[in-house]
Scaffold this motif. Structure first.
Motif, mmCIF file in Angstrom:
data_model
loop_
_atom_site.group_PDB
_atom_site.id
_atom_site.type_symbol
_atom_site.label_atom_id
_atom_site.label_comp_id
_atom_site.label_asym_id
_atom_site.label_seq_id
_atom_site.Cartn_x
_atom_site.Cartn_y
_atom_site.Cartn_z
ATOM 1 N N PRO A 172 16.069 83.604 30.785
ATOM 2 C CA PRO A 172 16.595 82.858 29.698
ATOM 3 C C PRO A 172 17.928 83.247 29.754
ATOM 4 N N ILE A 173 19.196 82.217 29.388
ATOM 5 C CA ILE A 173 20.604 82.467 29.233
ATOM 6 C C ILE A 173 21.059 82.754 28.078
ATOM 7 N N VAL A 174 21.868 83.926 27.913
ATOM 8 C CA VAL A 174 22.722 84.255 26.852
ATOM 9 C C VAL A 174 24.138 83.784 27.036
ATOM 10 N N THR A 175 24.622 83.243 26.173
ATOM 11 C CA THR A 175 26.215 82.777 26.364
ATOM 12 C C THR A 175 27.029 83.084 24.976
ATOM 13 N N LEU A 176 28.066 84.050 25.647
ATOM 14 C CA LEU A 176 29.135 84.740 24.940
ATOM 15 C C LEU A 176 30.451 83.899 24.771
ATOM 16 N N VAL A 177 30.553 83.333 23.495
ATOM 17 C CA VAL A 177 31.658 82.264 23.730
ATOM 18 C C VAL A 177 33.111 83.162 22.999
ATOM 19 N N VAL A 232 15.329 76.397 30.222
ATOM 20 C CA VAL A 232 15.091 77.652 29.665
ATOM 21 C C VAL A 232 15.531 77.982 28.555
ATOM 22 N N PRO A 233 15.081 79.301 27.765
ATOM 23 C CA PRO A 233 15.698 79.466 26.407
ATOM 24 C C PRO A 233 17.015 79.798 26.835
ATOM 25 N N LYS A 234 17.730 78.976 25.595
ATOM 26 C CA LYS A 234 19.378 79.157 25.622
ATOM 27 C C LYS A 234 19.775 79.533 24.559
ATOM 28 N N ILE A 235 20.726 80.561 24.424
ATOM 29 C CA ILE A 235 21.054 81.173 23.273
ATOM 30 C C ILE A 235 22.638 81.467 23.106
ATOM 31 N N THR A 236 23.321 81.149 22.386
ATOM 32 C CA THR A 236 24.512 81.202 22.168
ATOM 33 C C THR A 236 25.085 82.059 21.126
ATOM 34 N N VAL A 237 26.267 83.294 21.357
ATOM 35 C CA VAL A 237 26.742 83.881 20.352
ATOM 36 C C VAL A 237 28.192 83.636 20.184
ATOM 37 N N ASP A 249 18.993 76.515 21.853
ATOM 38 C CA ASP A 249 17.922 76.676 21.086
ATOM 39 C C ASP A 249 18.298 77.514 19.888
ATOM 40 N N PHE A 250 19.335 78.247 20.076
ATOM 41 C CA PHE A 250 19.646 79.152 19.089
ATOM 42 C C PHE A 250 21.380 79.421 18.986
ATOM 43 N N VAL A 251 21.962 79.112 18.013
ATOM 44 C CA VAL A 251 23.507 79.350 17.993
ATOM 45 C C VAL A 251 23.853 80.408 16.877
ATOM 46 N N PHE A 252 24.349 81.535 17.276
ATOM 47 C CA PHE A 252 24.865 82.500 16.299
ATOM 48 C C PHE A 252 26.307 82.494 16.331
ATOM 49 N N ALA A 253 26.808 82.890 15.205
ATOM 50 C CA ALA A 253 28.413 83.226 15.304
ATOM 51 C C ALA A 253 28.675 84.559 14.609
ATOM 52 N N TRP A 254 29.556 85.130 14.979
ATOM 53 C CA TRP A 254 30.137 86.372 14.354
ATOM 54 C C TRP A 254 30.892 86.196 13.143
ATOM 55 N N PRO A 255 31.463 86.653 12.071
ATOM 56 C CA PRO A 255 32.149 86.327 10.836
ATOM 57 C C PRO A 255 33.555 86.163 11.341
ATOM 58 N N GLY A 256 34.000 86.757 12.384
ATOM 59 C CA GLY A 256 35.684 86.162 12.690
ATOM 60 C C GLY A 256 35.489 85.088 13.826
ATOM 61 N N ALA A 316 26.376 89.735 11.876
ATOM 62 C CA ALA A 316 27.491 90.759 11.942
ATOM 63 C C ALA A 316 27.130 91.239 13.508
ATOM 64 N N PRO A 317 28.405 91.679 14.097
ATOM 65 C CA PRO A 317 27.944 91.909 15.311
ATOM 66 C C PRO A 317 26.841 93.086 15.562
ATOM 67 N N GLU A 318 26.712 93.900 14.787
ATOM 68 C CA GLU A 318 25.755 95.071 15.026
ATOM 69 C C GLU A 318 24.323 94.451 14.949
ATOM 70 N N GLU A 319 24.123 93.056 14.308
ATOM 71 C CA GLU A 319 22.887 92.317 14.492
ATOM 72 C C GLU A 319 22.626 91.772 15.691
ATOM 73 N N THR A 320 23.588 91.692 16.559
ATOM 74 C CA THR A 320 23.383 90.760 17.786
ATOM 75 C C THR A 320 22.176 90.802 18.489
ATOM 76 N N ARG A 321 21.893 92.159 19.077
ATOM 77 C CA ARG A 321 20.873 92.470 19.976
ATOM 78 C C ARG A 321 19.663 92.281 19.311
ATOM 79 N N ASP A 322 19.452 92.516 18.084
ATOM 80 C CA ASP A 322 18.118 92.251 17.414
ATOM 81 C C ASP A 322 17.845 90.616 17.344
ATOM 82 N N PHE A 323 18.984 89.928 16.945
ATOM 83 C CA PHE A 323 18.651 88.326 16.859
ATOM 84 C C PHE A 323 18.453 87.923 18.389
ATOM 85 N N LEU A 324 19.173 88.333 19.250
ATOM 86 C CA LEU A 324 18.988 87.918 20.610
ATOM 87 C C LEU A 324 17.454 88.309 21.036
ATOM 88 N N ILE A 325 16.999 89.367 20.912
ATOM 89 C CA ILE A 325 15.606 89.616 21.276
ATOM 90 C C ILE A 325 14.720 88.826 20.535
#
Ligand code: HXC
Length: 514
Positions: A354-359, A391-396, A417-424, A482-491
């Motif tokens: 799986p690929i995690v992309t940080l933008v 493969v699973p592709k997740i973006t933050v 597959d999933f796109v998350f964004a931090w509040p900033g 929130a940044p602190e939620e990132t690991r939980d959302f990715l897992i």
């Protein structure tokens, strides 16, 4: 002859082969700080797992008095063994025997172990220490290389192929590594070039040392040919073992899962990215806040450092990270960073990772140099690689996601597959300054105080568009976290993607912008 005598003969024959190229050549190898081929294999593999084959192979050359020469093992050692308990096939060229040069039988030993690796579907490791095509064997040497290159290509994306450069590798000796997945180099020992210093002097009249032409630093910082750089052979072998722990044996397996571990970060994840989008930070700190044990195994660390790629684990599972690096060139995409990321994305896709992309990027790097170097063609590789990956592709989206950079960094539109964004996060065609200058050009020019008006319009634009909610309102971003939620959302995203099945149009193969 009795069986006892025959066993004695076997022992004597083995001992002869173990002498390699003889005492003088072995002493020269040691004086250069290099292990012998057999020492390398035994040091790299799990204890007592190496089984050598074809050690009694003899070369078949007859010209240039070669029929009178004995070349033990024909300058290459081949066999099977284990790393971290995983089976692998391996070859190691023996520079003490005719400079590890590649003749017909030498090539046959290599292609035989390559065929074995393919049949058994296990990784292939090649330790290269060779003066290239054996001059005395002429076209047979070239044929040997062709046979290796062909197999490298067929094996690509089926089994992992790892190349280690542990000596002066010239001509054909560098093209096989270039066709494999990962190239490891060691300071002062590894040299890679197509035409050596002597040819350059003859043809171009220029003097250059082997080190400056194609040393370990050149290939890990300038050309991008090498993926891992080490200060010693031992450090290099540790890197190989780590890599093997992150990847599957073949393309029909998943990487081995490890016991999950929480990160042990030194920084608070929400404090890493400054709210001023122009302020840099090290994106690896974000990765280390997310991964198990805060461990990140970086690839091509010193080349195209404006993008970061590598492996980490989330809840025990291997994940490939692709992240813009605001510390270097503000994390822009350019020719080299696009090349670097695109190839890694294809690797992860081929091997079920799986690929995690940080933008966080302002876009593609502007300028004549980049345009003329082919940023259109190279930049397109990113679009291609993400679009074709299933493969699973997740973006933050951490902060900036402007223009083509937003699309290229695994946007929803390329089938994230999933796109998350931090509040900033700021998701827009371009930064507020550039946008205000274009949209409000006439109003700014006509204003009594143009600079004041420009600032007002920039603020207006920021309020309206420099946030994640415009994209979230359209469903391009799945949710703001929130940044602190990132690991939980990715897992969680990876867990629910375990059986992802995306079918692409049937075709022989695509035509990527190579
Ligand atoms: C036959 C070779 C050889 C070769 C080295 N040797 N390269 N024998 N064919 N290609 C032999 C030397 O003659 C010497 O034998 C022994 O290996 C050790 O070599 P040295 O030169 O003493 O070692 P060193 O000083 O460390 O120099 C290493 C070297 C140099 C830089 C690699 O040997 C060299 O430049 N070799 C030639 C490189 C080259 O041009 N290769 C062909 C590339 S063309 P003795 O008996 O004296 O100990 C090619 C085409 C394929 O590969 C293209 C496919 C796409």
């Amino acid at each position: 002859m009795s069986l006892k005598d025959k066993i004695l003969e076997l022992q004597q024959r083995r001992e002869q082969v173990l002498q390699g190229g003889g005492t003088r050549a072995l002493e020269k190898q040691a004086a250069m700080g290099k292990m012998t081929a057999r020492e390398r294999v035994i040091t790299l593999l799990d204890k007592d797992t190496f089984h050598e084959y074809d050690l009694f192979v003899e070369h078949s050359a007859r010209d240039f008095n070669m029929d009178k020469k004995i070349l033990h093992g024909d300058g290459v050692i081949t066999g099977t063994g284990k790393i971290g308990g995983k089976p692998i096939c391996i070859y190691a060229q023996d520079f003490t025997v005719a400079g590890g040069s590649l003749g017909l039988m030498h090539a046959r030993k290599i292609t035989k172990i390559m065929d074995h690796a393919m049949k058994m579907r296990v990784p292939l490791i090649g330790i290269n220490d060779s003066g290239g095509a054996r001059v005395q064997e002429g076209v047979n040497s070239l044929a040997g290389y062709g046979e290796i290159f062909y197999r490298n290509t067929l094996a690509s994306g089926v089994i992992p192929q790892i190349s280690v450069i542990l000596g002066p590798c010239a001509g054909g000796a560098v093209y096989s590594p270039a066709l494999t997945d990962y190239v490891f180099v060691v300071n002062n020992i590894s040299k890679m070039f197509i035409t050596g210093p002597e040819v350059i002097k003859t043809v171009l009249g220029e003097e250059i040392s082997m080190e400056d032409l194609g040393g370990a630093k050149v290939h890990s910082e300038i050309t991008g040919n090498a993926h891992f750089y080490a200060e010693s052979e031992l450090e290099c072998f540790e890197q190989i073992k780590t890599l093997i722990s992150f990847i599957p044996w073949n393309n029909s397996r998943k990487a081995m899962a490890f016991p999950p571990e929480d990160p042990s970060p030194k920084l608070k994840i929400g404090d890493i990215a400054p709210s001023d989008p122009k302020m840099p930070y090290d994106v690896r700190d974000v990765i280390k806040n997310i991964t198990d044990s805060s461990y990140f195994f970086e690839i091509q660390e010193n080349w195209a450092a404006n993008i970061v790629i590598g492996f980490g684990r989330l809840n025990g599972e291997t994940v490939g990270f692709v992240a813009n690096q605001p510390l270097v060139l503000a994390g822009v995409l350019d020719v080299d960073s696009s090349d670097k990321a695109a190839r890694f994305i294809r690797y992860c896709d081929a091997f079920n990772i799986p690929i995690v992309t940080l933008v966080d990027l302002p876009g593609y790097l502007p300028g004549v140099d980049q345009e003329h170097a082919g940023v259109i063609r190279h930049g397109a590789k990113m679009l291609y690689a993400y679009s074709e990956a299933t493969v699973p592709k997740i973006t933050v989206i951490l902060r900036k996601a402007y223009g083509g950079g937003y699309i290229a960094m695994n946007s929803r539109h390329l089938r994230a597959d999933f796109v998350f964004a931090w509040p900033g996060a700021e998701i827009a065609v371009m930064g507020p300054e550039g946008a205000a200058n274009i949209i409000f050009r006439k109003e700014i020019a006509a204003a009594e105080n143009p600079e004041e008006m420009r600032q007002k319009k920039i603020e207006e634009y920021k309020t309206m568009f420099a946030n994640p909610y415009v994209a979230a309102a359209k469903g391009y971003v799945d949710t703001v976290i929130a940044p602190e939620e990132t690991r939980d959302f990715l897992i969680h995203a990876i867990e629910v993607s375990t059986d992802k099945n995306e079918v692409q149009p049937k075709k022989k193969h695509g035509i990527p912008p190579f």
